[in-house]
Design a protein around this motif. Sequence first.
Motif, PDB file in Angstrom:
ATOM      1  N   GLY A   1      -1.099  53.547   0.621  1.00 24.54           N
ATOM      2  CA  GLY A   1      -1.057  52.890  -0.469  1.00 24.54           C
ATOM      3  C   GLY A   1      -2.127  51.620  -0.401  1.00 24.54           C
ATOM      4  O   GLY A   1      -2.306  51.063  -1.158  1.00 24.54           O
ATOM      5  N   GLN A   2      -2.345  51.357   0.811  1.00 17.78           N
ATOM      6  CA  GLN A   2      -2.820  49.842   1.041  1.00 17.78           C
ATOM      7  C   GLN A   2      -4.420  49.808   0.328  1.00 17.78           C
ATOM      8  O   GLN A   2      -4.556  49.134  -0.690  1.00 17.78           O
ATOM      9  N   VAL A   3      -5.134  51.159   0.789  1.00 13.56           N
ATOM     10  CA  VAL A   3      -6.693  50.964   0.005  1.00 13.56           C
ATOM     11  C   VAL A   3      -6.473  51.365  -1.303  1.00 13.56           C
ATOM     12  O   VAL A   3      -7.123  50.679  -2.174  1.00 13.56           O
TER      13      VAL A   3
ATOM     14  N   TYR B   1       6.407  61.898   5.139  1.00 12.06           N
ATOM     15  CA  TYR B   1       6.853  62.959   5.667  1.00 12.06           C
ATOM     16  C   TYR B   1       6.359  63.342   7.119  1.00 12.06           C
ATOM     17  O   TYR B   1       4.961  63.026   7.273  1.00 12.06           O
ATOM     18  N   ARG B   2       7.151  63.544   8.070  1.00 15.33           N
ATOM     19  CA  ARG B   2       6.531  63.605   9.498  1.00 15.33           C
ATOM     20  C   ARG B   2       7.224  65.010  10.107  1.00 15.33           C
ATOM     21  O   ARG B   2       8.574  65.484   9.581  1.00 15.33           O
ATOM     22  N   ARG B   3       6.409  65.730  10.983  1.00 14.28           N
ATOM     23  CA  ARG B   3       7.146  66.879  11.641  1.00 14.28           C
ATOM     24  C   ARG B   3       7.916  66.328  12.610  1.00 14.28           C
ATOM     25  O   ARG B   3       7.743  66.748  13.855  1.00 14.28           O
TER      26      ARG B   3
ATOM     27  N   HIS C   1      12.060  57.557   3.983  1.00 13.00           N
ATOM     28  CA  HIS C   1      11.460  56.569   3.224  1.00 13.00           C
ATOM     29  C   HIS C   1      10.918  55.366   3.996  1.00 13.00           C
ATOM     30  O   HIS C   1      11.379  54.875   5.015  1.00 13.00           O
ATOM     31  N   GLN C   2       9.890  54.776   3.542  1.00 10.12           N
ATOM     32  CA  GLN C   2       9.026  53.534   4.136  1.00 10.12           C
ATOM     33  C   GLN C   2       8.892  52.345   3.068  1.00 10.12           C
ATOM     34  O   GLN C   2       8.753  52.613   1.923  1.00 10.12           O
ATOM     35  N   PHE C   3       9.016  51.198   3.175  1.00  9.46           N
ATOM     36  CA  PHE C   3       8.607  50.271   2.337  1.00  9.46           C
ATOM     37  C   PHE C   3       7.541  49.455   3.237  1.00  9.46           C
ATOM     38  O   PHE C   3       7.486  48.979   4.562  1.00  9.46           O
TER      39      PHE C   3
ATOM     40  N   GLN D   1      -4.579  51.162  14.271  1.00 13.44           N
ATOM     41  CA  GLN D   1      -6.010  51.178  13.927  1.00 13.44           C
ATOM     42  C   GLN D   1      -6.315  50.331  12.833  1.00 13.44           C
ATOM     43  O   GLN D   1      -7.363  49.885  12.662  1.00 13.44           O
ATOM     44  N   PHE D   2      -5.362  50.327  12.021  1.00 14.78           N
ATOM     45  CA  PHE D   2      -5.495  49.524  10.683  1.00 14.78           C
ATOM     46  C   PHE D   2      -5.104  48.044  10.510  1.00 14.78           C
ATOM     47  O   PHE D   2      -5.287  47.513   9.542  1.00 14.78           O
ATOM     48  N   THR D   3      -4.801  47.398  11.798  1.00 14.15           N
ATOM     49  CA  THR D   3      -4.283  46.111  11.744  1.00 14.15           C
ATOM     50  C   THR D   3      -5.111  45.631  13.144  1.00 14.15           C
ATOM     51  O   THR D   3      -4.862  46.161  14.089  1.00 14.15           O
TER      52      THR D   3
ATOM     53  N   PHE E   1      -2.038  40.562   5.739  1.00 14.61           N
ATOM     54  CA  PHE E   1      -0.999  41.181   6.430  1.00 14.61           C
ATOM     55  C   PHE E   1      -0.476  42.378   5.953  1.00 14.61           C
ATOM     56  O   PHE E   1      -0.507  42.325   4.575  1.00 14.61           O
ATOM     57  N   ALA E   2       0.148  43.242   6.764  1.00 20.23           N
ATOM     58  CA  ALA E   2       0.709  44.226   6.250  1.00 20.23           C
ATOM     59  C   ALA E   2       1.889  44.868   7.265  1.00 20.23           C
ATOM     60  O   ALA E   2       1.938  44.327   8.355  1.00 20.23           O
ATOM     61  N   PHE E   3       2.904  45.469   6.660  1.00 17.48           N
ATOM     62  CA  PHE E   3       4.050  45.865   7.514  1.00 17.48           C
ATOM     63  C   PHE E   3       4.497  47.045   7.025  1.00 17.48           C
ATOM     64  O   PHE E   3       4.660  47.378   5.794  1.00 17.48           O
TER      65      PHE E   3
HETATM   66  C1  FA5 Z   1       3.858  53.245  10.803  1.00 17.53           C
HETATM   67  O1  FA5 Z   1       4.064  54.481   9.984  1.00 17.53           O
HETATM   68  C2  FA5 Z   1       2.718  52.178  10.001  1.00 17.53           C
HETATM   69  N1  FA5 Z   1       2.225  52.568   9.041  1.00 17.53           N
HETATM   70  C3  FA5 Z   1       3.486  50.995  10.098  1.00 17.53           C
HETATM   71  C4  FA5 Z   1       2.560  49.896   9.858  1.00 17.53           C
HETATM   72  C5  FA5 Z   1       2.336  49.296   8.315  1.00 17.53           C
HETATM   73  C6  FA5 Z   1       1.846  49.136  10.850  1.00 17.53           C
HETATM   74  C7  FA5 Z   1       1.547  48.407   8.018  1.00 17.53           C
HETATM   75  C8  FA5 Z   1       0.942  48.038  10.480  1.00 17.53           C
HETATM   76  C9  FA5 Z   1       0.758  47.755   9.253  1.00 17.53           C
HETATM   77  P1  FA5 Z   1       5.412  53.762  12.446  1.00 17.53           P
HETATM   78  O2  FA5 Z   1       4.871  55.034  12.860  1.00 17.53           O
HETATM   79  O3  FA5 Z   1       5.865  53.158  13.784  1.00 17.53           O
HETATM   80  O4  FA5 Z   1       4.273  53.000  11.823  1.00 17.53           O
HETATM   81  O5  FA5 Z   1       6.789  53.871  11.340  1.00 17.53           O
HETATM   82  C10 FA5 Z   1       7.116  52.645  11.053  1.00 17.53           C
HETATM   83  C11 FA5 Z   1       8.783  52.975  10.845  1.00 17.53           C
HETATM   84  O6  FA5 Z   1       8.964  54.059  10.102  1.00 17.53           O
HETATM   85  C12 FA5 Z   1       9.318  53.184  12.047  1.00 17.53           C
HETATM   86  O7  FA5 Z   1       9.700  51.921  13.002  1.00 17.53           O
HETATM   87  C13 FA5 Z   1      11.038  53.568  11.726  1.00 17.53           C
HETATM   88  O8  FA5 Z   1      11.595  52.710  11.224  1.00 17.53           O
HETATM   89  C14 FA5 Z   1      10.263  54.658  10.541  1.00 17.53           C
HETATM   90  N2  FA5 Z   1      10.221  56.226  11.118  1.00 17.53           N
HETATM   91  C15 FA5 Z   1       9.094  56.406  11.534  1.00 17.53           C
HETATM   92  N3  FA5 Z   1       9.160  58.038  11.745  1.00 17.53           N
HETATM   93  C16 FA5 Z   1      10.499  58.223  11.246  1.00 17.53           C
HETATM   94  C17 FA5 Z   1      11.166  59.374  10.790  1.00 17.53           C
HETATM   95  N4  FA5 Z   1      10.783  60.878  11.339  1.00 17.53           N
HETATM   96  N5  FA5 Z   1      12.509  59.386  10.554  1.00 17.53           N
HETATM   97  C18 FA5 Z   1      12.762  58.139  10.080  1.00 17.53           C
HETATM   98  N6  FA5 Z   1      12.275  56.983  10.009  1.00 17.53           N
HETATM   99  C19 FA5 Z   1      11.058  56.976  10.584  1.00 17.53           C
END
Ligand code: FA5
Length: 344
Positions: free
Chosen positions: A179-181, A200-202, A213-215, A255-257, A309-311
């Motif tokens: 969603g950043q760009v 979603y991830r495998r 979910h991520q925020f 790569q993006f930060t 910044f982003a997180f």
């Molecule tokens: C990322 O996904 C980066 N996009 C985060 C980011 C955003 C970095 C902006 C810099 C700037 P990562 O793959 O570490 O990073 O996932 C972030 C968080 O998502 C993890 O710390 C964990 O809390 C959660 N997460 C990742 N994979 C799973 C999964 N399969 N199930 C549940 N939670 C997950």
Amino acid sequence: MKGKLEQIKKEFQKEIEAVKSLADLEILDNKYLGRKSGALTSAMKELKSLAKEEIPKMGQLANEVKIFLTGEFEKTKKKLKSQDQISGSFDPTLPGTEQPIGHLHLVSQAIREISSIFEHIGFQRARYPEVEWDYYAFEALNMPISHPARDEWETFFIDQKPINKKLGQRILTPHTSSGQVREMEKGILPIRMMNISKTYRRQIDASHSPMFHQFEGLVIDKDINITHLKGTIEYFVKRFFGENREIRLRPHHFQFTEPSFEVDISCGVCEGRGCKLCKEGWLELAGAGLVHPNVLKAGKIDPNKYSGFAFGWGVERSYLMKSGLNIDDIRLLYKNDLRVINQF
Ligand code: FA5
């Protein structure tokens, strides 16, 4: 005999119209169809004494009268029963039947809480596609097609031909960073975005769910630096997890930060001393960093004028690490077992 049968029918019609209760109906039934002395039963017994040629005709007429009487009895019985139900069994003074009331799933509760915490410091909720283009999930985030960092996201690909070269393949978005760009492309600055959505991830085990979910927080403005990132994360952690929790930014690579960090929080079980769950007192929860100049450029923002910044955090993992919640398997959240869900 004919006159007698007609008389019975006529009198019966008059009497049944006046019946007001099931008890009265039973008395009437006995009066006309009672086995021993019912008016129609007795008349039918008399058929035997008629002249031979009269018997079939009168027998048929008697039967017709009997069918009529029985039909009227049934009809009246039904009518009286339903009237009884309406007037007899409804007591408006009795308490009503209590309906079970549902509640929000704990992930929805967490999303509401997270949104509200960030709303207080000016972040605006956004939501971008879950079925996303490769471009927004990787390419625009400084990860060209052959870059090995893409493997870290274990992506689901959609079996569909790309519609153009720039957007590339369709995927299920593996992170909210896609969603950043999209946010930057809106062309409105400064940015304070809070993007919360399904990703979603495998991957599947006790701490990984294939759908989670991520925020994602994204701030773009003039003169943004690491202290803004750290202050924002600290503010969130203390509000969400409790005043006694600390954070630590650990150098990492995305790569993006640039620079990039992993965000750890002090363990809620041992309060940072070290235990079975956390080992050394810290738990990893998120990725973060200062937005890479190439990402700003992809979003048509001048990196010489603006920085950001982003997180990105996992909602489920964060919720599981809230003090006092003893859930040791992330998959329990999606099993729809009400014995678990109703505890929250
Ligand atoms: C990322 O996904 C980066 N996009 C985060 C980011 C955003 C970095 C902006 C810099 C700037 P990562 O793959 O570490 O990073 O996932 C972030 C968080 O998502 C993890 O710390 C964990 O809390 C959660 N997460 C990742 N994979 C799973 C999964 N399969 N199930 C549940 N939670 C997950």
